[in-house]
Motif scaffolding. Structure first.
Motif, short mmCIF file in Angstrom:
data_model
loop_
_atom_site.label_atom_id
_atom_site.label_comp_id
_atom_site.label_asym_id
_atom_site.label_seq_id
_atom_site.Cartn_x
_atom_site.Cartn_y
_atom_site.Cartn_z
N VAL A 1 0.84 -1.20 0.00
CA VAL A 1 0.00 0.00 0.00
C VAL A 1 0.87 1.25 0.00
O VAL A 1 0.55 2.24 -0.66
N ALA A 2 1.99 1.19 0.72
CA ALA A 2 2.88 2.34 0.74
C ALA A 2 3.42 2.63 -0.65
O ALA A 2 3.53 3.79 -1.05
N ALA A 3 3.74 1.58 -1.38
CA ALA A 3 4.26 1.78 -2.73
C ALA A 3 3.22 2.51 -3.57
O ALA A 3 3.53 3.49 -4.26
N VAL A 4 1.98 2.03 -3.49
CA VAL A 4 0.92 2.67 -4.27
C VAL A 4 0.72 4.12 -3.84
O VAL A 4 0.56 5.03 -4.66
N ALA A 5 0.75 4.34 -2.53
CA ALA A 5 0.58 5.71 -2.03
C ALA A 5 1.69 6.61 -2.58
O ALA A 5 1.44 7.75 -2.98
N GLY A 6 2.91 6.09 -2.58
CA GLY A 6 4.02 6.86 -3.13
C GLY A 6 3.79 7.17 -4.61
O GLY A 6 4.05 8.28 -5.08
N GLY A 7 3.28 6.18 -5.30
CA GLY A 7 3.01 6.38 -6.72
C GLY A 7 1.97 7.46 -6.94
O GLY A 7 2.11 8.32 -7.83
N ILE A 8 0.93 7.43 -6.13
CA ILE A 8 -0.13 8.44 -6.27
C ILE A 8 0.42 9.83 -5.98
O ILE A 8 0.16 10.80 -6.70
N ALA A 9 1.21 9.93 -4.92
CA ALA A 9 1.79 11.23 -4.59
C ALA A 9 2.64 11.72 -5.75
O ALA A 9 2.60 12.89 -6.13
N ALA A 10 3.39 10.81 -6.34
CA ALA A 10 4.23 11.20 -7.47
C ALA A 10 3.38 11.67 -8.64
O ALA A 10 3.77 12.56 -9.38
N LEU A 11 2.21 11.07 -8.79
CA LEU A 11 1.33 11.50 -9.88
C LEU A 11 0.80 12.91 -9.64
O LEU A 11 0.67 13.69 -10.58
N GLN B 1 4.49 7.95 -16.42
CA GLN B 1 4.80 6.57 -16.05
C GLN B 1 6.09 6.49 -15.26
O GLN B 1 6.19 5.79 -14.26
N ALA B 2 7.08 7.25 -15.73
CA ALA B 2 8.36 7.25 -15.01
C ALA B 2 8.17 7.76 -13.59
O ALA B 2 8.72 7.22 -12.64
N LEU B 3 7.38 8.81 -13.47
CA LEU B 3 7.13 9.37 -12.16
C LEU B 3 6.42 8.37 -11.27
O LEU B 3 6.75 8.22 -10.08
N PHE B 4 5.47 7.65 -11.82
CA PHE B 4 4.72 6.69 -11.03
C PHE B 4 5.65 5.60 -10.51
O PHE B 4 5.61 5.23 -9.33
N VAL B 5 6.48 5.09 -11.40
CA VAL B 5 7.43 4.07 -10.98
C VAL B 5 8.36 4.61 -9.90
O VAL B 5 8.63 3.96 -8.89
N GLY B 6 8.81 5.84 -10.13
CA GLY B 6 9.66 6.47 -9.12
C GLY B 6 8.95 6.56 -7.78
O GLY B 6 9.53 6.32 -6.73
N GLY B 7 7.66 6.89 -7.83
CA GLY B 7 6.88 6.98 -6.61
C GLY B 7 6.73 5.63 -5.93
O GLY B 7 6.74 5.53 -4.70
N LEU B 8 6.57 4.58 -6.72
CA LEU B 8 6.48 3.24 -6.15
C LEU B 8 7.74 2.93 -5.35
O LEU B 8 7.68 2.48 -4.20
N PHE B 9 8.89 3.18 -5.98
CA PHE B 9 10.16 2.93 -5.29
C PHE B 9 10.27 3.76 -4.02
O PHE B 9 10.73 3.29 -2.98
N GLY B 10 9.86 5.03 -4.15
CA GLY B 10 9.96 5.91 -2.99
C GLY B 10 9.10 5.43 -1.83
O GLY B 10 9.50 5.43 -0.67
N GLY B 11 7.89 4.99 -2.18
CA GLY B 11 7.00 4.49 -1.13
C GLY B 11 7.60 3.27 -0.43
O GLY B 11 7.53 3.15 0.79
N VAL B 12 8.19 2.40 -1.21
CA VAL B 12 8.82 1.21 -0.62
C VAL B 12 9.98 1.61 0.29
O VAL B 12 10.15 1.06 1.38
N ALA B 13 10.76 2.59 -0.17
CA ALA B 13 11.89 3.05 0.64
C ALA B 13 11.41 3.53 2.00
O ALA B 13 11.93 3.16 3.05
N GLY B 14 10.38 4.37 1.99
CA GLY B 14 9.85 4.86 3.25
C GLY B 14 9.32 3.74 4.11
O GLY B 14 9.50 3.71 5.33
N ALA B 15 8.66 2.78 3.45
CA ALA B 15 8.10 1.67 4.20
C ALA B 15 9.19 0.90 4.93
O ALA B 15 9.01 0.48 6.07
N HIS B 16 10.32 0.71 4.27
CA HIS B 16 11.39 -0.06 4.91
C HIS B 16 11.82 0.59 6.22
O HIS B 16 12.12 -0.08 7.21
#
Lengths: 359, 306, 348
Positions: free
Chosen positions: B67-77, B192-207
């Protein structure tokens, strides 16, 4: 800007509209304000303050408590306290050390409002100071650690190397050494009372160095205790005895603050008009501090030794009785000298057996 | 003695460096598309808060990470809408996203401060983790995100350099007009690039919140998002070199704590500065040479990297 | 290839920001979005806004505190706006503030016996120098085309508070409060005077002076024209013989120096000593203000006022509705989102 006045007019109108009015309220016996530096759900210092305030509230029917969390130790906190006074607070607990000067400013502006500040040292007619006698109370805790360690290395995470914190570490080490001359206490400083990521990394670093018990002086013991528990090490908590719930296997004991009794007394004194400002320092025997229940692995004779030491403290024993050398061999407390309450903030050295840099 | 220090630093570097790597990878992809996301810090915070909240409520840290990954993606969008569709200034938008992330994370995390979660379970590698030097440390006894970190870097590399999509993204980053002329849709690729970037960012924060500290508090990322942005330059916008960067910085962080744990007589504050100064020194030493490695489109934002 | 510089964008924003109605609409829209968010979490936005007005405009203390808050915000905003004219992004206000506070404290601690009318200007100058040097470092790096100043100023933000901590735990540790990390208390002559029994202090004069200086420099002098030329098209400016390297470093330094004065104000007027936690993000908020204000001095003033009010919303939300203060960042972000999202830039 063509017409900045428009904005001003709008704002003034809005102000007038909103100044209308008051929400009628029942008159409480006393409104108490409290500001916390962090969150009350920290299993640590702020939790202990919150618990004390809740106890005070439970003891005095009709008492209303208004609180603000995460109030920084900057000019901001003055505004928060002023807001609380505007809402009718007559007693305020600014619960973090750094709130002191600002609270004093507010106190000087409102002599009809009373303040009791933990951990500070300034006292005025409506401003008092209280804290637990933490340093000496760490001595029996050190005994527990000294007995329980198998690697003779104990990790101590310190938030900021202030005198009181160093004193805690020193008393702890003196206690540990008194039952185990080979024991070493290794100190890692995170430079923040509350940086969770650093605390986790510090805990891991200490465990990597072979420590089998971790303890701390930071706002919240949670992260460090959890790190110890997850790597099979033992832990000792500080600030709130509730933290033992985080380490079902590795918990030894801990030291917590139980402010409720004192806070109730202060609140009652404000209601009765008998408020007395003072420089209050109370220990385990007076009820301001408590040794946490022991964990499942602590043998009965260790428990007895710890509680005996607590008794000795109540009867006047002071672990900071000379001669005491620091970790560089220099005598810091001379033969026959005793460091009392007033000197607890003066530590800028570490006792023998402590690995770390005090300055 | 040195062996224990090395082991401690390596162990710490891997633990601290994992989230840095994820964050850096995400930003590499974003910047390859020609967009700088200074709001990465905000996305990390959102990821951390959301992951912790979901883990607290559902009891599953894995779900929290997803869920964090998706949230990061949305924020990036959201950020993407500003800089791609509205063509707003990237730096200001990025800082706005940082503020946004700070506030939203505080709001989301508020009810969960102090909650106790299990966190991501550790998975022990059977033989490697019992080796003499390794035993007793955290090496080879990690959560899934750590194990996946390097594969993710490889995935990012593959995406950027071995797929048509990646080619398109890089083309947009170099020259959006040419990309458009060659039939690609720059805006879609950037989103799309931003969304992927946001996914990674969300995962980073989650860790950070469900593994490293198993807790949440406001602002807990402490500038790691900005470090990641510097690491992107450090690694010349290349996912595999980002691994080195993350290890070095994670190691710097770990080194200062390990040194303290061994009683080194240096002020903790000076040691604390070390990772940041190291980053600056590296940027300095290689910043000039980096210029030519930057996607040309980035120059429109960073005056001076051109 | 055209360069999308900060100054150009700022000027674009300035064009419509001269229409007060659109200004108002932005704020109202942002407040509406924020209210929605508050409602989503079950809070009462109307009560929050009413309480805010009551506490900030409804009494003298509230009003005076607005001005107190504005002082560092004004300075931080100018610290961003000035370099922006040359196309430089200064996100290092936090660090520059701390270094200004640090050097000003050095002055206060070194010359405690001097009378105020000598000591205070010395401290102000020291504060300026502290911030200026801290900004000049990224400036030089950028001028030599080594590293972009956005990153360097950001990273240095984290180093500056550590330097302060090193000193207050070490050489400058106060004796009376050796238990706590702070310097010795400044003597009275090192404290900026306040007015009318409030906390509004002489730093306000410095802030307004900085604003005036900014306006004069940029609008009224030859340098201002040159600065705008560099900001608009550095290559052309270089061909015209304008010394870009010099301008870059000097303007960054001046910007940083102004932020440094904010730091001096905080330690001299508000804190009375050097300690940690001097800034709740003034540097970043200053950046937002400069962005929204469109680089015009009156805009900077009004935006600082607006943000001072907004931070009050944060206080109120915390005390009366139990929300974390940090939530107010959402409001600030939404305002910026609305502004940034307003008009797409149709330029190649």
């Amino acid at each position: 800007m063509k017409n900045p006045n428009l904005i001003v007019v709008f704002l003034v109108l809005a102000a007038l509209v909103s100044l209308s009015p008051a929400y009628a309220q029942d008159k409480p016996a006393l409104i108490v304000g409290a500001i916390y530096i962090g969150s009350v759900n920290d299993y640590g210092y702020n939790r202990s303050m919150k618990d004390g305030l809740e106890e005070m509230k439970a003891n005095i029917p009709g008492l209303k408590l208004i609180e603000a969390e995460n109030v920084p130790e900057t000019a901001e906190c003055e505004r928060v306290m002023e807001n609380m006074i505007q809402q009718g607070a007559k007693l305020i607990f600014p619960t973090s050390f750094g709130h002191m000067d600002f609270a004093l400013n507010v106190a000087r502006r409102h002599r009809d409002v009373f303040f009791y500040h933990p951990g500070g040292y300034k006292v005025e007619q409506n401003f008092g100071n209280f804290y637990g006698k933490t340093q000496t109370a760490w001595f029996p805790i050190g005994i527990a650690a000294g007995r329980m360690t198998k690697t003779n290395k104990i990790g101590f995470v310190v938030g900021q190397p202030i005198g009181y914190a160093l004193g805690n570490v020193n008393a702890f080490q003196l206690g540990a050494r008194s039952v185990n001359p080979k024991v070493q206490t290794i100190v890692v400083v995170t430079n923040s009372w509350s940086d969770k990521a650093k605390e986790a990394a510090a805990a891991n670093a200490l465990l990597d160095q072979g420590c089998d018990i971790l303890t701390m002086h930071v706002d919240s013991p949670a992260v460090i205790i959890q790190a110890a528990e997850s790597r099979g090490a033992m832990s000792i908590g500080f600030q709130s005895i509730e933290s033992r719930r985080l380490a079902p296997k590795g918990w030894i004991t801990g030291l917590g603050f139980t402010w409720g009794k004192f806070m109730t007394e202060v609140a009652k004194s404000v209601i009765n008009g008998t408020f007395k400002p003072g420089f209050v320092r109370q220990g385990i025997d007076e009820g301001m501090m408590a040794v946490a229940p022991f964990g499942p692995s602590v043998p009965a004779d260790v428990q007895k030794q710890v509680l005996d030491a607590v008794d000795k403290l109540a009867k006047g024993f002071n672990p900071f009785t000379g001669p005491i050398k620091d970790n560089e061999g220099i005598v810091r407390i001379k033969e026959g000298e005793v460091w009392g309450n007033d000197k607890m903030g003066n530590f800028d050295w570490y006792a023998e057996g402590i690995v770390g840099k005090a300055k | 003695m040195i062996a224990t220090l090395l082991r401690g630093v390596l162990a710490g570097a891997i633990l601290s460096g994992t989230l840095l790597l994820y964050a850096t990878l995400g930003e590499v992809i974003t910047e390859r598309a020609g967009i700088v996301n200074l709001g990465l810090e905000g996305i990390l915070l959102i990821g951390a808060a959301v992951a912790f909240a979901v883990a607290s409520v559902t009891g599953s840290a894995y779900l929290g990470v997803l869920v964090a990954a998706v949230a990061g993606g949305i924020a990036a969008l959201i950020f993407g809408y500003l800089v791609v569709s509205r063509k707003a200034n990237q730096l200001a938008s990025g800082l706005a996203m940082m503020f946004f992330g700070t506030g939203v994370s505080a709001l989301v995390g508020k009810s969960y401060v102090g909650a106790v979660i299990e966190g991501l379970p550790k998975i022990r590698v059977p033989w490697l983790s019992s080796l003499p030097w390794v035993r007793g440390s955290t090496l080879f006894n990690w959560d899934i995100l750590v194990y996946l970190a390097i594969p993710m870097a490889a995935l990012a590399w593959w995406l950027l350099f071995r797929t048509r999509w990646g080619l398109g993204v890089r083309a947009v980053g170099e020259n959006p007009i040419a990309a458009f002329a060659s039939g690609r849709r720059p805006q879609l690729l950037q989103y799309q690039a931003l969304f992927v970037g946001g996914l990674f960012g969300g995962v980073a924060g989650a860790h950070l919140s469900v593994s490293l500290t198993r807790t949440w508090n406001e602002g807990m990322t402490a500038g790691r998002g900005f470090i990641a942005i510097a690491l992107v330059i450090f690694s010349k916008w290349h996912p595999l070199r980002a691994i080195a960067g993350a290890l070095v910085f994670g190691g710097a962080e770990a080194l200062q704590l390990q040194l303290q744990a061994r009683g080194t007589q240096v002020s903790p504050f000076l040691l604390d500065m070390f990772p940041y100064l190291l980053t600056l020194a590296v940027l300095l030493a290689w910043g000039g040479a980096r210029r030519s490695a930057a996607p040309a489109g980035l120059g429109r934002t960073f005056v001076g990297i051109e | 290839m055209r360069v999308d510089s900060a100054a150009k964008s700022l000027r674009r924003v300035a064009v419509w920001s001269s229409r007060p109605l659109r200004y108002l609409l932005i704020i109202v829209l942002a407040l509406a979005i924020f209210s929605l968010i508050l409602l989503l979490v079950g809070k009462d936005p109307v009560k929050a806004y009413r309480d805010t007005f009551a506490y900030t405009f409804g009494n003298a203390y509230g009003l005076s505190e607005l001005l107190v808050r504005m002082i560092p915000l004004l300075l931080a905003a100018v610290a961003v706006a000035l370099p922006a004219r040359v196309g430089l992004i200064n996100v290092g206000g936090e660090g520059q503030l701390y270094m200004g506070a640090w050097l000003a404290s050095a002055g206060a601690l070194a010359f405690p016996a001097m009378p105020a009318w000598i000591l205070l200007p010395i401290m102000a100058v020291f504060g300026f120098i502290g911030g200026a040097v801290w900004a000049a470092i990224p400036g030089i790096l950028r001028a030599k085309k080594l590293v972009n100043e956005t990153i360097t100023t950001l990273l240095l933000n984290y180093v500056a508070p550590m330097i302060v901590s090193f000193f207050i735990f070490g050489p400058w540790r106060g004796v009376e409060s050796s238990s706590y990390p702070q310097s010795a208390a400044f003597t009275d002559s090192a404290r900026l005077p306040s007015f009318f029994n409030t906390r509004i202090h002489a730093g306000l004069i410095l802030a307004l002076a900085a604003l005036l200086l900014y306006w004069l420099l940029v609008e009224k002098t030859r340098w201002g024209v040159q600065m705008r030329a560099i900001g608009g098209n550095p290559d052309a400016a270089e061909r015209l013989g304008i010394p870009i390297v010099l301008f870059t470093v000097v303007v960054m330094a001046i910007g940083g120096g102004i932020a440094g004065i904010a730091g001096m104000g905080e330690v001299s007027a508000i804190q009375g000593r050097l300690r940690q936690g001097l800034s709740p993000g003034y540097g970043f908020t200053g950046f937002l203000i400069a962005w929204l204000a469109g680089a015009r001095p009156i805009g900077i003033f009004l935006m600082s006022l607006l943000f001072a009010v907004i931070t009050s919303v944060g206080d109120i939300l915390q005390i009366t509705q139990g929300l974390p203060y940090a939530v107010v960042n959402i409001l600030m972000a939404v305002i910026l989102f609305v502004v940034l999202g307003r008009r797409p830039v149709r330029r190649a």
